[in-house]
Structures are given as C-alpha cells and as structure tokens.
Design an enzyme around this catalytic site. Structure first.
Site, short mmCIF file in Angstrom:
data_model
loop_
_atom_site.label_atom_id
_atom_site.label_comp_id
_atom_site.label_asym_id
_atom_site.label_seq_id
_atom_site.Cartn_x
_atom_site.Cartn_y
_atom_site.Cartn_z
N LYS A 1 0.50 -1.30 -0.21
CA LYS A 1 0.08 -0.19 -0.24
C LYS A 1 0.99 0.68 -0.07
O LYS A 1 1.87 1.17 0.59
CB LYS A 1 -0.68 -0.04 1.23
CG LYS A 1 -1.96 1.06 1.18
CD LYS A 1 -2.79 1.16 2.35
CE LYS A 1 -3.54 2.30 2.59
NZ LYS A 1 -5.05 2.30 3.95
N LYS B 1 -1.76 -1.36 -3.94
CA LYS B 1 -3.04 -0.33 -3.55
C LYS B 1 -2.07 1.29 -4.40
O LYS B 1 -1.51 0.96 -3.32
CB LYS B 1 -3.60 -0.50 -2.55
CG LYS B 1 -4.47 0.56 -1.77
CD LYS B 1 -5.41 0.04 -1.52
CE LYS B 1 -6.28 2.18 -0.67
NZ LYS B 1 -6.23 1.73 0.35
C1 PBG Z 1 -8.14 3.07 5.26
C2 PBG Z 1 -8.21 3.09 3.87
C3 PBG Z 1 -7.96 3.97 2.79
C4 PBG Z 1 -7.90 3.69 1.84
C5 PBG Z 1 -8.97 2.04 2.06
N1 PBG Z 1 -8.35 2.05 3.30
C6 PBG Z 1 -6.96 5.13 3.04
C7 PBG Z 1 -6.20 5.53 3.50
O1 PBG Z 1 -4.97 5.14 3.77
O2 PBG Z 1 -5.75 7.33 3.55
C8 PBG Z 1 -8.17 4.69 0.59
C9 PBG Z 1 -9.19 3.67 -0.45
C10 PBG Z 1 -9.56 4.87 -1.77
O3 PBG Z 1 -9.06 5.82 -2.07
O4 PBG Z 1 -10.13 4.71 -2.24
N2 PBG Z 1 -6.35 3.13 6.17
#
Ligand code: PBG
Length: 326
Positions: free
Chosen positions: A196, A249
């Site tokens: 991520k 992601k």
């Molecule tokens: C929670 C989370 C996030 C997303 C999914 N789970 C936000 C972040 O890490 O700030 C982002 C998903 C999206 O942008 O569609 N940590």
C-alpha cells in the site's frame, strides 16, 4: 516469417472472432464493491468528489446489497464512519460499532450469497486520523497491533467473511491471524493490503471517510512510490505471516507492482482501483471528454491483465452497464 505471409489482422476480422480469441475477460464476480456506512446519518449523503457515490445509513444497506448482487457482484468491502472518534479507536472494535452493525445487517439479509469484507484500520476511528496509536507526532507500531487484532475479532464476530488489514503496521497480519485463531476464527481468511503506497489518489476517500490525518502524513507507514523491491518484501512478509491474499494499492500507477506480485506469489492477487482513480474518470466523463462505459472496462481489463485476480473498484456499482454479460 513475416508480412505478407503473416497478417495479424486475419484474426481480428469479425466481432465473433475477436470475442472467441479474447484472452483476458472481466467477470463481475471478480469485483469487490466498496460501501461507506455512516453512523451519523439517516439518509444517503452524496460524496462530492465521487459522483454517483454516497455515504449510507445502515437502513440503506440491504438495498445496496441487492444492487450489488443484481450487477453480478458477490462481494462488498465495508468502511465505517463512526459517531465518536477518540485516541484509542474504540469505535472500531465496539460490539455495536458501525461496521459490526453493517456486517450483521448484510449477513442476516444475504447469508452466504454475499461475501462481506471488513477493512481493518483505525484512521476513521482515531481523533487524529492516523492508522495507529500515536505518541506526540509518532505513530507507534507495536501498541497498534493489539488494537488491530481486536478490530479483526470483533468484525469476525459480527459475521465479516474476510478480514482486510490496511494500516500498514509491521507484523499486523501475524498479529491478526493469532487473534482470530485464539477466538476460534481459524477459518476466516486475511486479505492483506501488503503493498500500500502513500498516495495522492486516496484524497476523495479521505473526504468520504473523514479520515484525513490531523497532523503530518502517512509516509512513515505507507510505502514510497519509487520502491518495487520493498513491495516484494512487504508481500513476502505478509504471506509468511499467513495472508491468504495480497493486495496492491493503488492500481493504475502501480500496474508493474501488480505484475510483480502475480509473478512471485501463489496466492490470489487483489488490486484496489482507488477513489482518486474513480474520480478522474467521473470528472472527465461529466465533461464529455471521455466515454465512461468504454473507458471503465478498458481500465479494469488493464488491471486484470497486469495480474490482478480480484479488483476492488467503485465502478462495480454499475458493472452491468459496461460488462458484456448475459
Ligand atoms: C484506510 C484506507 C484508505 C483507503 C482504504 N483504506 C485511506 C488511506 O490509507 O488514507 C483508500 C481507498 C481509496 O482511496 O479508495 N487506511
């Protein structure tokens, strides 16, 4: 051998022939449909930066689940917006927490017909908006693990089918696996947000989930965009800790990472086509600059061709309108 004996266009002559030879096909059952469920509202509240998307009250979830199933989509992922935020993310693991209530509502209505995935993180539940426990400006790793384990167990207790940890704390998959097993949930799979990246593509999500950090940013726990090797290590560690699936992601700026994941691991690969990627498409479509129904399958096919088995996407909402499905 080459032209004129070889003519590549021979196999592109008719639509039927092109269909017959199509290698990568999208199926709605490979899509996961995100739902924002908000404890503070009685009616859907549209999300400005995500046209067509709203935050929903619990009372709308059964309708939403039916809509997902009607599209051929069999899975949703839940994000909660709680009434109360604090420094310990208490609402994230409350028995009557918003995601727990939402999961019960959906499982009561649909049973095994709908796979409910629970995003396990703390940012939406922390007053400071970070994904873990903080001390001063630091986000602490180890004290956060125990909380993540509690969130996972409380979601599993509420009927969540797949636990998806997204906090990017070291050791979170192992800690969650252990917490789940201790409570008898050894059958509950973990879909790990392994690679991520710290990304500007999450902007619209943070508006939707009210999870923007109040100070600093997430760069001390989410990954730096230039690093493919680090992604491989994150994925290796998560698989070793017991991840049943691993995720990359965002998707579009990280297609190479999806391919690396596919080439290196024998677990299902998930890609998250995130909020900012959705908003770009919607904004250009609203201006008439692109044709949404053509561009969405092109984008999702690209993600699948890169190596994703499953795609979390806000476009799942109208899968039928752009998928050539009976
Ligand atoms: C929670 C989370 C996030 C997303 C999914 N789970 C936000 C972040 O890490 O700030 C982002 C998903 C999206 O942008 O569609 N940590």
């Amino acid at each position: 051998m080459g032209f004129p004996i070889v003519r590549m266009r021979r196999l592109r002559k008719t639509s039927a022939m092109r269909d017959m030879l199509n290698q990568v096909c999208l199926r709605p059952s490979n899509l996961i449909y995100p739902i924002f469920v908000d404890e503070n509202i009685k009616k859907p509240v549209p999300i400005d930066a995500m046209p067509g998307y709203s935050r929903l009250p619990i009372s709308d979830l059964v309708t939403e689940g039916k809509q997902a199933l009607a599209q051929g989509v069999k899975s949703v992922i839940l994000f909660g917006i709680p009434a109360k935020k604090d420094e310990a993310g208490t609402s994230a693991f409350a028995k009557e927490g918003i995601v727990q209530l939402a999961a019960r509502e959906l499982k009561n209505a649909f049973g095994d017909d709908l796979v409910v995935v629970g995003d396990v993180c703390l940012c939406e539940y922390m007053s400071h908006g970070h994904c873990g426990v903080t001390e001063g400006s630091e986000v602490l790793n180890d004290p956060t693990l125990e909380l993540l384990g509690k969130v996972a167990v409380s979601q599993a207790n509420a009927g969540v089918d797949i636990i998806a940890p997204s906090a990017m704390m070291d050791g979170q998959v192992g800690a969650i696996r252990e917490a789940l097993d201790d409570e008898g949930f050894d059958d509950t799979p973990i879909m790990a947000y392994s690679a991520k990246y710290a990304s500007a593509f999450y902007g619209p999500f943070r508006e939707a989930a009210e999870s923007t950090p109040k100070f600093g940013n997430r760069r001390s726990y989410q990954m730096s965009q230039g690093n493919p090797q680090e992604a491989l290590r994150e994925m290796e560690l998560d698989v070793a800790e017991g991840a049943d699936m691993i995720m990359v992601k965002p998707a579009l700026a990280y297609l190479d990472i999806i391919s690396l994941a596919k080439a290196n691991f024998n677990v299902p690969i998930v890609a998250y086509n995130v909020s900012g990627e959705y908003s770009l498409v919607k904004a250009a479509a609203q201006k008439g600059w692109i044709d949404e129904k053509d561009i969405v399958p092109e984008i999702l096919t690209g993600i699948k061709r890169a190596g994703a088995d499953l795609i979390i996407t806000y476009h799942a909402k109208d899968a039928k309108s752009w998928l050539n499905q009976p």
